[in-house]
Design a protein around this motif. Structure first.
Motif, PDB file in Angstrom:
ATOM      1  N   LEU A   1     -12.634  24.532  -7.209  1.00 48.21           N
ATOM      2  CA  LEU A   1     -12.530  24.828  -8.638  1.00 48.21           C
ATOM      3  C   LEU A   1     -13.716  24.286  -9.413  1.00 48.21           C
ATOM      4  CD1 LEU A   1      -8.737  23.991  -9.162  1.00 48.21           C
ATOM      5  CD2 LEU A   1      -9.784  26.271  -8.946  1.00 48.21           C
ATOM      6  N   GLY A   2     -14.677  23.713  -8.735  1.00 49.06           N
ATOM      7  CA  GLY A   2     -15.842  23.144  -9.395  1.00 49.06           C
ATOM      8  C   GLY A   2     -15.608  21.760  -9.947  1.00 49.06           C
ATOM      9  N   LEU A   3     -14.596  21.078  -9.433  1.00 47.78           N
ATOM     10  CA  LEU A   3     -14.264  19.731  -9.901  1.00 47.78           C
ATOM     11  C   LEU A   3     -14.498  18.728  -8.775  1.00 47.78           C
ATOM     12  CD1 LEU A   3     -10.907  20.632 -11.718  1.00 47.78           C
ATOM     13  CD2 LEU A   3     -13.144  20.311 -12.783  1.00 47.78           C
ATOM     14  N   GLU A   4     -14.826  17.494  -9.142  1.00 44.31           N
ATOM     15  CA  GLU A   4     -15.062  16.445  -8.130  1.00 44.31           C
ATOM     16  C   GLU A   4     -13.990  15.348  -8.286  1.00 44.31           C
ATOM     17  OE1 GLU A   4     -16.399  14.786  -4.889  1.00 44.31           O
ATOM     18  OE2 GLU A   4     -17.269  16.643  -5.713  1.00 44.31           O
ATOM     19  N   PRO A   5     -13.037  15.311  -7.339  1.00 41.64           N
ATOM     20  CA  PRO A   5     -11.965  14.318  -7.442  1.00 41.64           C
ATOM     21  C   PRO A   5     -12.422  12.954  -6.934  1.00 41.64           C
ATOM     22  CG  PRO A   5     -11.611  15.653  -5.508  1.00 41.64           C
ATOM     23  CD  PRO A   5     -12.839  16.216  -6.194  1.00 41.64           C
ATOM     24  N   GLU A   6     -11.667  11.946  -7.290  1.00 41.60           N
ATOM     25  CA  GLU A   6     -11.883  10.585  -6.815  1.00 41.60           C
ATOM     26  C   GLU A   6     -10.709  10.181  -5.923  1.00 41.60           C
ATOM     27  OE1 GLU A   6     -13.088   7.714  -9.796  1.00 41.60           O
ATOM     28  OE2 GLU A   6     -13.576   9.341 -11.180  1.00 41.60           O
ATOM     29  N   VAL A   7     -10.988   9.264  -4.982  1.00 40.83           N
ATOM     30  CA  VAL A   7      -9.965   8.799  -4.043  1.00 40.83           C
ATOM     31  C   VAL A   7      -9.965   7.275  -4.052  1.00 40.83           C
ATOM     32  CG1 VAL A   7      -9.130   8.810  -1.675  1.00 40.83           C
ATOM     33  CG2 VAL A   7     -10.291  10.826  -2.601  1.00 40.83           C
ATOM     34  N   VAL A   8      -8.806   6.690  -4.282  1.00 41.87           N
ATOM     35  CA  VAL A   8      -8.656   5.231  -4.256  1.00 41.87           C
ATOM     36  C   VAL A   8      -7.354   4.884  -3.548  1.00 41.87           C
ATOM     37  CG1 VAL A   8      -9.972   4.847  -6.381  1.00 41.87           C
ATOM     38  CG2 VAL A   8      -7.496   5.206  -6.494  1.00 41.87           C
TER      39      VAL A   8
ATOM     40  N   LEU B   1      -3.555  14.161  -8.642  1.00 43.84           N
ATOM     41  CA  LEU B   1      -3.528  15.296  -7.701  1.00 43.84           C
ATOM     42  C   LEU B   1      -2.738  14.983  -6.432  1.00 43.84           C
ATOM     43  CD1 LEU B   1      -7.272  16.319  -8.049  1.00 43.84           C
ATOM     44  CD2 LEU B   1      -5.296  17.308  -9.240  1.00 43.84           C
ATOM     45  N   GLY B   2      -2.073  13.851  -6.388  1.00 47.23           N
ATOM     46  CA  GLY B   2      -1.229  13.552  -5.244  1.00 47.23           C
ATOM     47  C   GLY B   2      -1.610  12.246  -4.550  1.00 47.23           C
ATOM     48  N   VAL B   3      -0.627  11.699  -3.842  1.00 46.09           N
ATOM     49  CA  VAL B   3      -0.809  10.475  -3.052  1.00 46.09           C
ATOM     50  C   VAL B   3      -0.517  10.823  -1.601  1.00 46.09           C
ATOM     51  CG1 VAL B   3      -0.063   8.103  -2.681  1.00 46.09           C
ATOM     52  CG2 VAL B   3      -0.149   9.014  -5.009  1.00 46.09           C
TER      53      VAL B   3
ATOM     54  N   TRP C   1       0.848  -1.196   0.000  1.00 45.04           N
ATOM     55  CA  TRP C   1       0.000   0.000   0.000  1.00 45.04           C
ATOM     56  C   TRP C   1       0.882   1.243   0.000  1.00 45.04           C
ATOM     57  CZ3 TRP C   1      -1.109   3.966   3.671  1.00 45.04           C
ATOM     58  CH2 TRP C   1      -2.247   4.724   3.376  1.00 45.04           C
ATOM     59  N   ILE C   2       0.648   2.081  -0.986  1.00 43.73           N
ATOM     60  CA  ILE C   2       1.439   3.314  -1.095  1.00 43.73           C
ATOM     61  C   ILE C   2       0.747   4.466  -0.392  1.00 43.73           C
ATOM     62  CG2 ILE C   2       2.533   4.938  -2.692  1.00 43.73           C
ATOM     63  CD1 ILE C   2       3.685   2.115  -2.698  1.00 43.73           C
ATOM     64  N   GLY C   3      -0.576   4.555  -0.535  1.00 41.97           N
ATOM     65  CA  GLY C   3      -1.325   5.639   0.092  1.00 41.97           C
ATOM     66  C   GLY C   3      -2.653   5.840  -0.609  1.00 41.97           C
ATOM     67  N   TYR C   4      -3.299   6.940  -0.257  1.00 44.66           N
ATOM     68  CA  TYR C   4      -4.560   7.334  -0.896  1.00 44.66           C
ATOM     69  C   TYR C   4      -4.242   8.206  -2.107  1.00 44.66           C
ATOM     70  CZ  TYR C   4      -6.412   6.035   3.699  1.00 44.66           C
ATOM     71  OH  TYR C   4      -6.709   5.382   4.857  1.00 44.66           O
ATOM     72  N   TRP C   5      -4.744   7.796  -3.247  1.00 47.98           N
ATOM     73  CA  TRP C   5      -4.480   8.543  -4.478  1.00 47.98           C
ATOM     74  C   TRP C   5      -5.696   9.398  -4.822  1.00 47.98           C
ATOM     75  CZ3 TRP C   5      -4.864   6.436 -10.074  1.00 47.98           C
ATOM     76  CH2 TRP C   5      -4.358   7.386 -10.971  1.00 47.98           C
ATOM     77  N   VAL C   6      -5.459  10.688  -4.994  1.00 43.89           N
ATOM     78  CA  VAL C   6      -6.514  11.639  -5.376  1.00 43.89           C
ATOM     79  C   VAL C   6      -6.283  12.006  -6.830  1.00 43.89           C
ATOM     80  CG1 VAL C   6      -7.634  13.834  -4.859  1.00 43.89           C
ATOM     81  CG2 VAL C   6      -6.542  12.518  -3.016  1.00 43.89           C
TER      82      VAL C   6
ATOM     83  N   GLY D   1      -4.667  14.623   4.798  1.00 40.93           N
ATOM     84  CA  GLY D   1      -4.135  15.227   3.575  1.00 40.93           C
ATOM     85  C   GLY D   1      -5.098  15.067   2.419  1.00 40.93           C
ATOM     86  N   VAL D   2      -5.803  13.940   2.378  1.00 39.34           N
ATOM     87  CA  VAL D   2      -6.804  13.708   1.341  1.00 39.34           C
ATOM     88  C   VAL D   2      -7.923  14.741   1.456  1.00 39.34           C
ATOM     89  CG1 VAL D   2      -8.506  12.065   0.461  1.00 39.34           C
ATOM     90  CG2 VAL D   2      -6.269  11.253   1.217  1.00 39.34           C
TER      91      VAL D   2
END
Length: 262
Positions: free
Chosen positions: A211-218, A192-194, A147-152, A200-201
């Motif tokens: 910015l009006g954008l909806e990111p995903e987190v995995v 957008l970063g790990v 596991w590296i981390g949460y990716w946005v 941090g997420v």
């Protein structure tokens, strides 16, 4: 005449005296034990013939014609089987070893693996912590998903140009660790970063939503050589994962059975 009478009386007395004192005695009757079997005491019976069987009295059978009637009932003795007890077969060495292993497993509980750790030094530090707590840990190396981390990220962009436009916007907001991944399996993406911590997420997601954008987190993982620490736990026992984290770093540790973590 008088002399003849006296002579007869004297003769009778002489015969009586001879019969009483000198003549052999005739059998006056039958001996009490004539025709009867000799008695045998219980103490005289050989040990191998003694029995604790049940004695059952039954009615005497009808005498055959010409036989004298039986004066007593017959006795039937039912003896238990006299087969010797089987000699137990000693267990083999393999059976003894299996019994010891089963007993040890029951007494110790279950084998649990903690990990995966990225580096051997991290696994060694966790094993030392467990040893200080009274456990007997063992380290083990294996291939697995680390596991590296949460990716946005922002995904499913139709073209690479659209991805580059979004990249410019997020960088204007100070998100300098962002970049474009063109033509991935999920289309064009903007990373957008790990992050290793959920805090941090949350911060990064709030920046992008502004910015009006909806990111995903995995979860972000990669295939690598990892390290596990095996330890025996009681059925209801748990581990303090916070105490096993390396100083200054957050590692997502899991607790699996030793077989599943192979």
């Amino acid at each position: 005449m008088r002399n003849l009478f006296l002579a007869l009386v004297l003769a009778n007395l002489t015969f009586a005296a001879w019969s009483a004192w000198f003549a052999p005695a005739e059998h006056a009757g039958r001996r009490a034990d004539d025709g009867l079997p000799p008695l045998t005491l219980v103490s005289e019976v050989p040990t191998d013939l003694r029995s604790s069987g049940v004695v059952v009295e039954t009615a005497a059978p009808e005498p055959a014609a010409g036989d004298p009637p039986s004066p007593v009932a017959t006795i039937e003795t039912r003896l238990p089987p006299t087969e010797p007890a089987p000699t137990p077969t000693p267990p083999s060495r393999g059976q003894l070893a299996a019994a010891r292993d089963a007993s040890a497993a029951t007494a110790a509980g279950r084998c649990t693996s903690v990990g995966p750790f990225r580096e051997l030094s991290q696994a060694a530090a966790a094993a030392a912590t467990l040893r200080t707590a009274g456990y007997q840990p063992e380290q083990r190396v294996a291939e697995g998903d680390l596991w590296i981390g949460y990716w946005v990220y922002i995904g499913a962009l139709p073209t690479e140009q659209a991805a580059n436009e979004i990249l410019a916007k997020v960088r204007d907001q100070g998100i300098t660790d962002s970049y474009v991944i063109p033509n991935s399996d999920s289309g064009n993406l903007v990373s957008l970063g790990v992050f290793s911590e959920i805090s941090g997420v949350s911060r990064r997601r709030d920046q992008v939503r502004a910015l009006g954008l909806e990111p995903e987190v995995v979860d972000r993982t990669r295939r690598a050589t990892v390290y596990w620490v095996d330890v025996m736990l009681a059925p209801e026992q748990t581990l303090d994962f916070d105490a096993l984290q390396p100083p200054g770093r957050i590692i997502r540790l899991e607790q699996r059975s030793c077989e599943a973590a192979g």
